[in-house]
Scaffold this active site. Structure first.
Site, PDB file in Angstrom:
ATOM      1  N   LYS A  47      14.274   7.765  -3.283  1.00  8.04           N
ATOM      2  CA  LYS A  47      13.280   6.687  -3.179  1.00  8.04           C
ATOM      3  C   LYS A  47      13.800   5.495  -3.949  1.00  8.04           C
ATOM      4  CE  LYS A  47       9.140   5.929  -1.424  1.00  8.04           C
ATOM      5  NZ  LYS A  47       8.494   6.580  -0.269  1.00  8.04           N
ATOM      6  N   ASP A 100       8.426   1.372   2.918  1.00  6.49           N
ATOM      7  CA  ASP A 100       7.290   1.976   2.206  1.00  6.49           C
ATOM      8  C   ASP A 100       6.357   0.799   1.929  1.00  6.49           C
ATOM      9  OD1 ASP A 100       6.506   4.714   0.793  1.00  6.49           O
ATOM     10  OD2 ASP A 100       5.999   3.166  -0.644  1.00  6.49           O
TER      11      ASP A 100
HETATM   12  P1  NDP Z   1       1.809  -1.082   3.515  1.00  3.38           P
HETATM   13  O1  NDP Z   1       2.458  -2.003   2.573  1.00  3.38           O
HETATM   14  O2  NDP Z   1       1.998  -1.287   4.972  1.00  3.38           O
HETATM   15  O3  NDP Z   1       0.246  -1.019   3.247  1.00  3.38           O
HETATM   16  C1  NDP Z   1      -0.238  -0.633   1.991  1.00  3.38           C
HETATM   17  C2  NDP Z   1      -1.748  -0.699   2.019  1.00  3.38           C
HETATM   18  O4  NDP Z   1      -2.245  -0.073   0.838  1.00  3.38           O
HETATM   19  C3  NDP Z   1      -2.290  -2.108   2.030  1.00  3.38           C
HETATM   20  O5  NDP Z   1      -3.522  -2.141   2.676  1.00  3.38           O
HETATM   21  C4  NDP Z   1      -2.447  -2.392   0.533  1.00  3.38           C
HETATM   22  O6  NDP Z   1      -3.390  -3.409   0.227  1.00  3.38           O
HETATM   23  C5  NDP Z   1      -2.902  -1.049   0.023  1.00  3.38           C
HETATM   24  N1  NDP Z   1      -2.480  -0.897  -1.374  1.00  3.38           N
HETATM   25  C6  NDP Z   1      -1.206  -0.943  -1.835  1.00  3.38           C
HETATM   26  N2  NDP Z   1      -1.179  -0.827  -3.168  1.00  3.38           N
HETATM   27  C7  NDP Z   1      -2.465  -0.715  -3.539  1.00  3.38           C
HETATM   28  C8  NDP Z   1      -3.099  -0.558  -4.788  1.00  3.38           C
HETATM   29  N3  NDP Z   1      -2.387  -0.517  -5.931  1.00  3.38           N
HETATM   30  N4  NDP Z   1      -4.443  -0.433  -4.798  1.00  3.38           N
HETATM   31  C9  NDP Z   1      -5.161  -0.486  -3.647  1.00  3.38           C
HETATM   32  N5  NDP Z   1      -4.606  -0.659  -2.426  1.00  3.38           N
HETATM   33  C10 NDP Z   1      -3.292  -0.751  -2.383  1.00  3.38           C
HETATM   34  O7  NDP Z   1       2.326   0.386   3.097  1.00  3.38           O
HETATM   35  P2  NDP Z   1       2.297   1.741   3.935  1.00  3.38           P
HETATM   36  O8  NDP Z   1       1.116   1.780   4.826  1.00  3.38           O
HETATM   37  O9  NDP Z   1       3.647   1.932   4.508  1.00  3.38           O
HETATM   38  O10 NDP Z   1       2.133   2.809   2.766  1.00  3.38           O
HETATM   39  C11 NDP Z   1       0.875   3.322   2.342  1.00  3.38           C
HETATM   40  C12 NDP Z   1       1.065   4.641   1.632  1.00  3.38           C
HETATM   41  O11 NDP Z   1       1.665   5.583   2.541  1.00  3.38           O
HETATM   42  C13 NDP Z   1       2.001   4.619   0.421  1.00  3.38           C
HETATM   43  O12 NDP Z   1       1.550   5.585  -0.515  1.00  3.38           O
HETATM   44  C14 NDP Z   1       3.330   5.086   0.994  1.00  3.38           C
HETATM   45  O13 NDP Z   1       4.159   5.646  -0.001  1.00  3.38           O
HETATM   46  C15 NDP Z   1       2.850   6.133   1.979  1.00  3.38           C
HETATM   47  N6  NDP Z   1       3.764   6.499   3.054  1.00  3.38           N
HETATM   48  C16 NDP Z   1       4.303   5.552   3.875  1.00  3.38           C
HETATM   49  C17 NDP Z   1       5.144   5.934   4.905  1.00  3.38           C
HETATM   50  C18 NDP Z   1       5.707   4.954   5.868  1.00  3.38           C
HETATM   51  O14 NDP Z   1       6.395   5.404   6.813  1.00  3.38           O
HETATM   52  N7  NDP Z   1       5.464   3.660   5.736  1.00  3.38           N
HETATM   53  C19 NDP Z   1       5.507   7.342   5.103  1.00  3.38           C
HETATM   54  C20 NDP Z   1       4.814   8.269   4.235  1.00  3.38           C
HETATM   55  C21 NDP Z   1       3.994   7.838   3.248  1.00  3.38           C
HETATM   56  P3  NDP Z   1      -2.894  -4.847  -0.317  1.00  3.38           P
HETATM   57  O15 NDP Z   1      -2.371  -5.543   0.897  1.00  3.38           O
HETATM   58  O16 NDP Z   1      -4.113  -5.450  -0.891  1.00  3.38           O
HETATM   59  O17 NDP Z   1      -1.825  -4.593  -1.341  1.00  3.38           O
HETATM   60  O1  2IT Z   2       7.080   8.220   1.824  1.00  5.35           O
HETATM   61  C1  2IT Z   2       7.749   8.311   2.873  1.00  5.35           C
HETATM   62  O2  2IT Z   2       7.931   9.402   3.422  1.00  5.35           O
HETATM   63  C2  2IT Z   2       8.279   7.083   3.462  1.00  5.35           C
HETATM   64  N1  2IT Z   2       8.007   5.998   2.954  1.00  5.35           N
HETATM   65  C3  2IT Z   2       9.171   7.164   4.673  1.00  5.35           C
HETATM   66  C4  2IT Z   2      10.592   7.444   4.255  1.00  5.35           C
HETATM   67  C5  2IT Z   2      11.618   7.380   5.368  1.00  5.35           C
HETATM   68  O3  2IT Z   2      12.797   7.519   5.017  1.00  5.35           O
HETATM   69  O4  2IT Z   2      11.286   7.206   6.544  1.00  5.35           O
END
Ligand code: NDP
Ligand code: 2IT
Length: 449
Positions: A129, A169
Site C-alpha cells: 500500500k 484508493d
Molecule cells: P474515494 O476517494 O473515491 O471516495 C472516498 C469517499 O469516502 C468520499 O465520499 C469521501 O468523502 C469519504 N471519506 C474519505 N475520507 C473520509 C473521512 N476521513 N471521513 C469521512 N468520509 C471520508 O475512495 P474509494 O471509494 O476508492 O475508497 C473508499 C474506501 O474503500 C477506502 O477505505 C478504501 O481503502 C476502500 N477500498 C477501495 C477500493 C478501490 O478499488 N477504490 C478497493 C477496496 C477498498 P470526502 O469527499 O468528503 O473526502
Molecule cells: O484496498 C484495496 O483493495 C484497493 N484500494 C485496491 C487495490 C488494487 O490494487 O486494486
C-alpha cells in the site's frame, strides 16, 4: 470475540512496542491475531518458525519527499509512502491513497490487510500500500498532475510488473492513474502496462475495474444473505461515502432490486426515501467533483441533507460502510442493531471499529469483513494484470462474470473455514484464517524469508 491466544501475546506486545503510536496498525494486527488461536494449535510450527512475527513486519518501507509547485508558484512539500508488505504470493499489490490523514501507521495497516485480502482472491498477488498526505480537495487538474509527476519520480524505481503494482484508493482514481502512468513511461522510456492497474481503457485498463469493488461487495452480501435464505430485493440499504466504492455499490444494489436511501461524504449525509438517483449522484461526484450536499439542491423535493448525527441512525436492513477506517463506532452499531439491521458488510478498509464488530457478532448479525467483502477491486486489478501480460482485452461481461465467480469463491472459502474451525457464520474468523494460512504456507515453503 476470541482473545489473543497466550502464545501469541508476546508477539502482539512486540508489535505494539516496535510500532509505537500506530493505532490503526495495532487494531488490524490484533484482529488477525485474535483469529489464530486454533490455527497455531493445529500448526505449532508457525510459532516455532516465527512466521507470525515475520508476517507482521513489512518486507520494505519507503518514505520520500514530494516537492511540487502549486498554481500560485509556491513550492509545496508532501510526504510519500510505499509499504511493500509481503511478496510470498506475488508482486506487491495495493492502492495509493491521497488524503491529509495519511501517515506510516495508516499505510501499514492497509498493507497488512491487503496481504490477506489478496491471498483470499486466490490470484498471484502479494500485499502493499502507498500514498501521500497530499490533500487533493480544491486542487486544479494542473496541480494534481504536477504532484503525481513528482511522486512518480521517486516511486518509479520501486515498481515493476514482477515487483510492485499500485492502483487507486481514496483520492486516487482514473485521472491520477493516468498522470502517474504517463510519468512512469517518460522516466523509463517503456510502455509497461503491468506496472499500474485502474488504467483507462484506451491505454491498457480492464473493463469493470472501475465498478469492481462496489459490484464485488454486493455479490458478497448477496451470498451471505442467500445462505440464510434472504433475498436482497426490496431491502433498505445505507451506503456511506460517495466515492468510487459507494457509487458502484449503489448501482449494483439497485440492479439486485434493493433500495439505497442514504449516502454521505466527510461533511454530512443525504437521505432520499425514493432511492438515491444514481445519474444525479454520478453527475455531482464524478463529473462536477462537488459535495454531496448539492444532491438536495439539484433533486428539488423529497431528499434532505444533514451534518447532524450519524448516517448509521437511518433505519435500514443492510449497512455498507464504504468511506474510511473507523467510521462506524460502537454507538453506531448499537443504533443499527436497535433499528433491526440484518447484515453489515465492509466496502471500505476497516470501517467498523473493533467494538462495533464485537456488537454485531454478539447480536448474531451477518458481518462481512473488508478483506473478504471488498476484495473484488484488487481481484479485478489482478485480472487487468492478466490481460496486460497476454496483451488481451476482455469484454465487460466476461470480466464481470469472473469477478462474480471470484466473490462467490471468497465467500464460500470464508464460510467453509469458519465452519471447519467450529465458528459457523463467523466470516471474520474465516477470512483471517484462510488468508493467513495461504501466506504462511507459501513462506514456509520458501525457507527463512
Ligand atoms: P474515494 O476517494 O473515491 O471516495 C472516498 C469517499 O469516502 C468520499 O465520499 C469521501 O468523502 C469519504 N471519506 C474519505 N475520507 C473520509 C473521512 N476521513 N471521513 C469521512 N468520509 C471520508 O475512495 P474509494 O471509494 O476508492 O475508497 C473508499 C474506501 O474503500 C477506502 O477505505 C478504501 O481503502 C476502500 N477500498 C477501495 C477500493 C478501490 O478499488 N477504490 C478497493 C477496496 C477498498 P470526502 O469527499 O468528503 O473526502
Ligand atoms: O484496498 C484495496 O483493495 C484497493 N484500494 C485496491 C487495490 C488494487 O490494487 O486494486
Amino acid at each position: 470475540m476470541p482473545r489473543i491466544d497466550e502464545k501469541l501475546l508476546p508477539i502482539f506486545d512486540d508489535v505494539l512496542r516496535r510500532n509505537a503510536g500506530e493505532t490503526e496498525f495495532h487494531q488490524a494486527v490484533e484482529e488477525v491475531l485474535e483469529s489464530l488461536g486454533a490455527v497455531i494449535a493445529k500448526h505449532p510450527e508457525y510459532v516455532d518458525n516465527a512466521l507470525i512475527e515475520r508476517i507482521c513486519e513489512p518486507e520494505r518501507q519507503i518514505i520520500f519527499r514530494i516537492p511540487w509547485v502549486d498554481d500560485k508558484g509556491q513550492i509545496q512539500i508532501n510526504r510519500g509512502f510505499r509499504v511493500q508488505f509481503n511478496s510470498a504470493l506475488g508482486p506487491y499489490k495495493g492502492g495509493l491513497r491521497f488524503h491529509p490523514s495519511v501517515n506510516i501507521g495508516i499505510i501499514k495497516f492497509l498493507g497488512f490487510e491487503q496481504t490477506f485480502k489478496n491471498a483470499l482472491t486466490g490470484l498471484p498477488i502479494g500485499g502493499g500500500k502507498g500514498g501521500s498526505d497530499f490533500n487533493p480537495r480544491g486542487r486544479s487538474d494542473g496541480e494534481i498532475m504536477r504532484f503525481c509527476q513528482s511522486l512518480m519520480i521517486e516511486l518509479h524505481r520501486h515498481l515493476g510488473e514482477y515487483t510492485d503494482v499500485p492502483a487507486g484508493d481514496i483520492g486516487v482514481g482514473a485521472r491520477e492513474i493516468g498522470f502517474l502512468f504517463g510519468q512512469y513511461k517518460r522516466l523509463t522510456n517503456r510502455f509497461e502496462a503491468g506496472i499500474l492497474t485502474g488504467k483507462g481503457l484506451i491505454y491498457g485498463g480492464s473493463r469493470a475495474r472501475t465498478e469492481a469493488t462496489g459490484y464485488g461487495l454486493v455479490y458478497f452480501v448477496d451470498q451471505m444473505l442467500k445462505r440464510k435464505g434472504i433475498d436482497l430485493a426490496d431491502k433498505r440499504v445505507v451506503v456511506s461515502g460517495s466515492g468510487n466504492v459507494a457509487i458502484y455499490t449503489i448501482e449494483k444494489i439497485t440492479e439486485f432490486g434493493g433500495k439505497v436511501i442514504a449516502c454521505s461524504d466527510s461533511s454530512g449525509y443525504i437521505v432520499d426515501e425514493a432511492g438515491i438517483d444514481l445519474d444525479l449522484l454520478k453527475e455531482i461526484k464524478l463529473v462536477r467533483r462537488e459535495r454531496i450536499a448539492e444532491y438536495v439542491q439539484l433533486k428539488g423535493t423529497g431528499a434532505y441533507y444533514t451534518e447532524q448525527g450519524s448516517i448509521w441512525d437511518v433505519p435500514c436492513d443492510v449497512a455498507l460502510p464504504s468511506a474510511t477506517q473507523n467510521e462506524l463506532n460502537g454507538n453506531d452499531a448499537t443504533s443499527l442493531i436497535r433499528n433491526g439491521v440484518m447484515a453489515v458488510s465492509e466496502g471500505a478498509n476497516m470501517p467498523c471499529a473493533s467494538e462495533a464488530v464485537r456488537l454485531f457478532q454478539e447480536a448474531g448479525i451477518l458481518f462481512g469483513p473488508a478483506k473478504a467483502a471488498n476484495a473484488g477491486g484488487v481481484a479485478t486489478s489482478a485480472l487487468e494484470m492478466q490481460q496486460n501480460a497476454s496483451r488481451d482485452s476482455w469484454t465487460f461481461e466476461e470480466t464481470e462474470a469472473r469477478l462474480a465467480a471470484i466473490m462467490r469463491r471468497i465467500h464460500d472459502d470464508c464460510a467453509d473455514t469458519a465452519e471447519t474451525y467450529g465458528a459457523p457464520g463467523n466470516y471474520v474468523l474465516g477470512a483471517n484464517i484462510t488468508g493467513f494460512v495461504r501466506v504462511a504456507e507459501a513462506m514456509q515453503a520458501m525457507g527463512v524469508i
